[in-house]
Design a protein around this motif. Structure first.
Motif, PDB file in Angstrom:
ATOM      1  N   SER A 102     -14.684  55.912 -24.788  1.00 45.79           N
ATOM      2  CA  SER A 102     -14.456  56.621 -23.539  1.00 45.79           C
ATOM      3  C   SER A 102     -14.099  55.615 -22.465  1.00 45.79           C
ATOM      4  O   SER A 102     -14.296  54.401 -22.620  1.00 45.79           O
ATOM      5  CB  SER A 102     -15.697  57.434 -23.129  1.00 45.79           C
ATOM      6  N   ASP A 143     -12.843  55.246 -17.929  1.00 49.35           N
ATOM      7  CA  ASP A 143     -12.606  55.869 -16.624  1.00 49.35           C
ATOM      8  C   ASP A 143     -11.929  54.870 -15.702  1.00 49.35           C
ATOM      9  O   ASP A 143     -11.965  53.657 -15.906  1.00 49.35           O
ATOM     10  CB  ASP A 143     -13.916  56.377 -16.006  1.00 49.35           C
ATOM     11  N   LEU A 172     -11.965  59.158 -12.351  1.00 48.81           N
ATOM     12  CA  LEU A 172     -11.330  59.999 -13.363  1.00 48.81           C
ATOM     13  C   LEU A 172     -11.667  59.440 -14.730  1.00 48.81           C
ATOM     14  O   LEU A 172     -11.449  58.256 -14.996  1.00 48.81           O
ATOM     15  CB  LEU A 172      -9.810  60.024 -13.163  1.00 48.81           C
ATOM     16  N   ASP A 173     -12.218  60.299 -15.636  1.00 50.32           N
ATOM     17  CA  ASP A 173     -12.577  59.814 -16.966  1.00 50.32           C
ATOM     18  C   ASP A 173     -11.621  60.353 -18.019  1.00 50.32           C
ATOM     19  O   ASP A 173     -10.705  61.129 -17.722  1.00 50.32           O
ATOM     20  CB  ASP A 173     -14.030  60.168 -17.307  1.00 50.32           C
ATOM     21  N   THR A 174     -11.824  59.933 -19.257  1.00 56.65           N
ATOM     22  CA  THR A 174     -10.913  60.287 -20.345  1.00 56.65           C
ATOM     23  C   THR A 174     -10.997  61.754 -20.736  1.00 56.65           C
ATOM     24  O   THR A 174     -10.152  62.247 -21.480  1.00 56.65           O
ATOM     25  CB  THR A 174     -11.194  59.423 -21.582  1.00 56.65           C
ATOM     26  N   ASP A 175     -12.009  62.470 -20.279  1.00 58.70           N
ATOM     27  CA  ASP A 175     -12.120  63.905 -20.527  1.00 58.70           C
ATOM     28  C   ASP A 175     -11.489  64.724 -19.411  1.00 58.70           C
ATOM     29  O   ASP A 175     -11.719  65.935 -19.313  1.00 58.70           O
ATOM     30  CB  ASP A 175     -13.590  64.309 -20.681  1.00 58.70           C
ATOM     31  N   SER A 176     -10.718  64.046 -18.545  1.00 57.23           N
ATOM     32  CA  SER A 176     -10.010  64.687 -17.422  1.00 57.23           C
ATOM     33  C   SER A 176     -10.948  65.267 -16.377  1.00 57.23           C
ATOM     34  O   SER A 176     -10.595  66.215 -15.671  1.00 57.23           O
ATOM     35  CB  SER A 176      -9.056  65.784 -17.940  1.00 57.23           C
ATOM     36  N   ASN A 177     -12.151  64.727 -16.285  1.00 62.13           N
ATOM     37  CA  ASN A 177     -13.060  65.108 -15.215  1.00 62.13           C
ATOM     38  C   ASN A 177     -12.841  64.195 -14.016  1.00 62.13           C
ATOM     39  O   ASN A 177     -12.703  62.981 -14.167  1.00 62.13           O
ATOM     40  CB  ASN A 177     -14.514  64.999 -15.671  1.00 62.13           C
ATOM     41  N   ILE A 178     -12.820  64.783 -12.840  1.00 57.17           N
ATOM     42  CA  ILE A 178     -12.655  64.021 -11.607  1.00 57.17           C
ATOM     43  C   ILE A 178     -13.934  64.165 -10.792  1.00 57.17           C
ATOM     44  O   ILE A 178     -14.273  65.262 -10.332  1.00 57.17           O
ATOM     45  CB  ILE A 178     -11.447  64.518 -10.785  1.00 57.17           C
TER      46      ILE A 178
END
Length: 276
Positions: free
Chosen positions: A53, A55, A71-77
């Motif tokens: 993972s 970010d 912003l992380d690799t799961d598209s969470n901001i």
């Protein structure tokens, strides 16, 4: 912010940090840089087991306002706004993670010379409210914390603690988990820089009649290298070696194994943090 007893979360924090900080079991690489106008950029990648993972983030500080976006690799901001002294001696923190709009949270901290108060509200359809308070001085602190669920009218948590602090040591007792656990800790610094020290912590869980006793310490080998170790009564032994390879850039190696089952493969962790 005024110098006073500090927040409730500070009770026992020094001992907890010495026993937990830098003890890692995965591989992590991070890179950060900053500019003269108050902008800091960060990126990190973590590998744990077979999963990876990462970010990227930016932190911007202007006067009494700080904006943190990640912003992380799961598209969470994840976005956090922090404003200091809207009202004197206060700090206001608003955070939210997209696309999960129910994760929004608003927190207000107030610090005085002899007291502090923190209130946090989850911005959801069924909000929860967390409140904590301390009274005392930087030397002696007593405080409590409670969580309330508005939909059910139930208390989600209640905790109380006391701390006695001196320039070279700190002792604390915390009653938590709705009165099910009690944790006592003591940390003593061995040098003025507080890089070398020893710590002891005992936790008792009343529902299971279980005691956990942990001792640990840190030692500054020189101005660039530090070693840490800890051992508990269940036989878990862990050690950390941290070295500053260039100014503000650290490489950290950590290992943990169970002394009662030496046939098992120890856990290893490696972290590299670069700050050009």
């Amino acid at each position: 912010m005024n110098s006073g007893p500090g927040l409730f979360s500070d009770i026992g924090k020094k001992a907890k940090d010495l026993l937990t900080r830098d003890y890692i079991s995965d591989q992590k690489f991070s890179l950060s840089t900053s500019t003269a106008n108050g902008l800091a950029l960060t990126s990190s990648a973590t590998k744990k087991g077979g999963l990876s993972s990462g970010d990227v983030g930016a932190v911007y500080k202007y006067k009494n306002t700080l904006v943190d976006v990640k912003l992380d690799t799961d598209s969470n901001i994840a976005t956090t706004f922090t404003v200091t002294d809207i009202v004197p001696s206060t700090k206001t923190i608003a955070s939210i993670k997209f696309p999960d709009l129910k994760s929004g949270k608003l927190e207000v901290q107030y610090s005085h010379y002899h007291a502090s108060l923190t209130s946090a509200v989850a911005l959801s359809q069924t909000p929860t409210v967390d409140v904590s308070a301390t009274i005392g001085t930087p030397t002696f602190v007593i405080g409590a914390e409670a969580g309330y669920e508005t939909s059910s009218g139930n208390l989600t948590k209640y905790t109380a603690g006391i701390s006695v602090n001196k320039p070279d040591s700190s002792a604390s007792i915390v009653l938590g988990d709705k009165g099910d656990t009690i944790r006592a800790s003591y940390i003593h610094h061995l040098d003025a820089s507080k890089k070398s020290g020893v710590v002891g912590e005992i936790t008792r869980r009343f529902s299971t009649n279980e005691n956990t006793f942990t001792v640990g310490g840190s030692y500054a080998v020189d101005s660039l290298t530090m070693v840490k170790a800890k051992l508990n009564n269940h036989g878990k032994l862990a050690a950390v070696l941290q070295h500053e390879i260039i100014p503000k850039s650290l490489v950290t190696m950590s290992s943990e194994f169970d002394t009662r089952t030496l046939d098992r493969t120890p856990k290893f962790g490696l972290a590299l943090a670069l700050k050009p």
